[in-house]
Design a protein around this motif. Structure first.
Motif, PDB file in Angstrom:
ATOM      1  N   TYR A   3       0.829  -1.211   0.000  1.00  0.00           N
ATOM      2  CA  TYR A   3       0.000   0.000   0.000  1.00  0.00           C
ATOM      3  C   TYR A   3       0.862   1.258   0.000  1.00  0.00           C
ATOM      4  N   PHE A   4       1.836   1.320   0.903  1.00  0.00           N
ATOM      5  CA  PHE A   4       2.693   2.510   0.988  1.00  0.00           C
ATOM      6  C   PHE A   4       3.587   2.647  -0.240  1.00  0.00           C
ATOM      7  N   ALA A   5       4.038   1.522  -0.775  1.00  0.00           N
ATOM      8  CA  ALA A   5       4.870   1.577  -1.988  1.00  0.00           C
ATOM      9  C   ALA A   5       4.056   2.082  -3.170  1.00  0.00           C
ATOM     10  N   GLY A   6       2.776   1.721  -3.183  1.00  0.00           N
ATOM     11  CA  GLY A   6       1.917   2.192  -4.257  1.00  0.00           C
ATOM     12  C   GLY A   6       1.547   3.651  -4.152  1.00  0.00           C
ATOM     13  N   HIS A   7       1.859   4.269  -3.021  1.00  0.00           N
ATOM     14  CA  HIS A   7       1.575   5.690  -2.825  1.00  0.00           C
ATOM     15  C   HIS A   7       2.847   6.541  -2.845  1.00  0.00           C
ATOM     16  N   GLY A   8       3.864   6.055  -3.536  1.00  0.00           N
ATOM     17  CA  GLY A   8       5.032   6.885  -3.802  1.00  0.00           C
ATOM     18  C   GLY A   8       6.233   6.680  -2.920  1.00  0.00           C
TER      19      GLY A   8
ATOM     20  N   VAL B  47       9.311   0.337   6.566  1.00  0.00           N
ATOM     21  CA  VAL B  47       9.339   1.022   7.868  1.00  0.00           C
ATOM     22  C   VAL B  47       7.954   1.524   8.243  1.00  0.00           C
ATOM     23  N   HIS B  48       7.275   2.148   7.285  1.00  0.00           N
ATOM     24  CA  HIS B  48       5.929   2.655   7.562  1.00  0.00           C
ATOM     25  C   HIS B  48       4.952   1.509   7.849  1.00  0.00           C
ATOM     26  N   ALA B  49       5.120   0.392   7.157  1.00  0.00           N
ATOM     27  CA  ALA B  49       4.245  -0.763   7.383  1.00  0.00           C
ATOM     28  C   ALA B  49       4.422  -1.317   8.789  1.00  0.00           C
TER      29      ALA B  49
END
Length: 244
Positions: free
Chosen positions: A179-184, A192-194
Motif C-alpha cells: 500500500y505505501f509503496a503504491g503511494h510513492g 518502515v511505515h508498514a
C-alpha cells in the motif's frame, strides 16, 4: 446507609464516564460519538420527573436496587462491544446506562436527608458532596490505573504474535508495504511505515481490550450495590421531602 450508597454511586458514575467518552471518540468520529452519547442524556432528562413522581409509590429500596442492576447491565453491554458494533446497539447501551443513572440520583439524594432535621441540611449537604467527590475521585483513579495495566497486559499478549514467524503478521506487513509503496514511497521506507502502522494497530487493539476489561469490572462493582439496599432503614418520605 447513605454514606455507603453515595460514594458507591459516585464511584461508578465518573468511572464509567471517564471510560465511555474517550472510548467512543477513539472508535468513532467525534460527531458519531456525540450521537451515541446523546440518548443517555435524553433518557436521564425525560425520566428525572417521572422518578420523582413514582418514588413515593415504589419506594427508595426498589428504585435504588433497580438502578444499580440496570447500571451493571449497561456496563456489561458496553463490554460486549466489538469493532463491528453498529450505531443502534451503541445507542441502546447508552440509553440503558441513562436509565440506571436516572433511577439512582433522586432516591440516593432523598436517602441522604431522610433522617435529618431541617436545621442540619447544610452540614449534611457538605458531607454528601464530600462523599461524592471522594467516590468519584477513587472511581476515576481506579479506572485509569486498571485501563493502563490491562492495556499493557493485552499488548504483551499481542506482541508475542507480532513476529516474522507468524503468518498473519507477515501478510499484514506485506499488504501495508504494498500500500505505501503504491503511494510513492520507496520499498525501504514502505517497510518502515508498514511496521509502524502494524504496531499502531496493535496498540489500538490492546487499548480496546483494556476498555472492555474495565467495563466488566465496573459492572461487577456496581452490582455489589444491589444487596446494600436491603440495609436501608424505613423512613417517612414526607419528612424527607420537608427536609429538602
Amino acid at each position: 446507609m447513605s454514606d455507603t450508597l453515595t460514594p458507591a454511586t459516585a464511584w461508578g458514575l465518573p468511572g464509567s464516564r471517564s471510560e465511555i467518552n474517550p472510548w467512543f471518540i477513539a472508535i468513532t468520529v467525534t460527531t458519531d460519538a456525540r450521537l451515541v452519547l446523546g440518548p443517555g442524556a435524553f433518557v436521564i432528562v425525560m425520566l428525572a420527573p417521572v422518578v420523582v413522581r413514582i418514588l413515593p409509590k415504589v419506594g427508595v429500596k426498589r428504585l435504588v436496587g433497580f438502578g444499580f442492576f440496570v447500571f451493571a447491565l449497561a456496563m456489561w453491554q458496553y463490554a460486549c462491544f466489538t469493532l463491528g458494533t453498529d450505531y443502534r446497539y451503541e445507542a441502546l447501551a447508552r440509553a440503558l446506562h441513562g436509565l440506571g443513572i436516572a433511577t439512582l440520583f433522586v432516591p440516593v439524594s432523598q436517602l441522604a436527608y431522610s433522617n435529618l432535621a431541617k436545621s442540619k441540611n447544610n452540614k449534611a449537604s457538605s458531607l454528601t458532596n464530600l462523599f461524592r467527590n471522594q467516590g468519584g475521585s477513587f472511581g476515576i483513579a481506579f479506572v485509569t490505573t486498571m485501563l493502563a495495566r490491562r492495556t499493557q497486559f493485552h499488548q504483551s499478549v499481542l506482541v508475542a504474535h507480532a513476529t516474522p514467524l507468524d503468518e498473519r503478521y507477515r501478510q499484514l506487513v506485506a499488504n501495508l508495504t504494498g500500500y505505501f509503496a503504491g503511494h510513492g514511497l520507496s520499498y525501504a521506507d514502505a517497510v518502515v511505515h508498514a511496521q509502524a502502522e502494524t504496531f499502531s494497530l496493535l496498540e489500538r487493539q490492546a487499548t480496546f481490550l483494556g476498555f472492555l476489561d474495565c467495563f466488566w469490572a465496573l459492572g461487577w462493582f456496581v452490582l455489589m450495590g444491589v444487596p446494600l439496599v436491603f440495609l436501608i432503614q424505613k423512613f417517612r418520605a414526607t419528612s424527607a421531602s420537608e427536609n429538602h
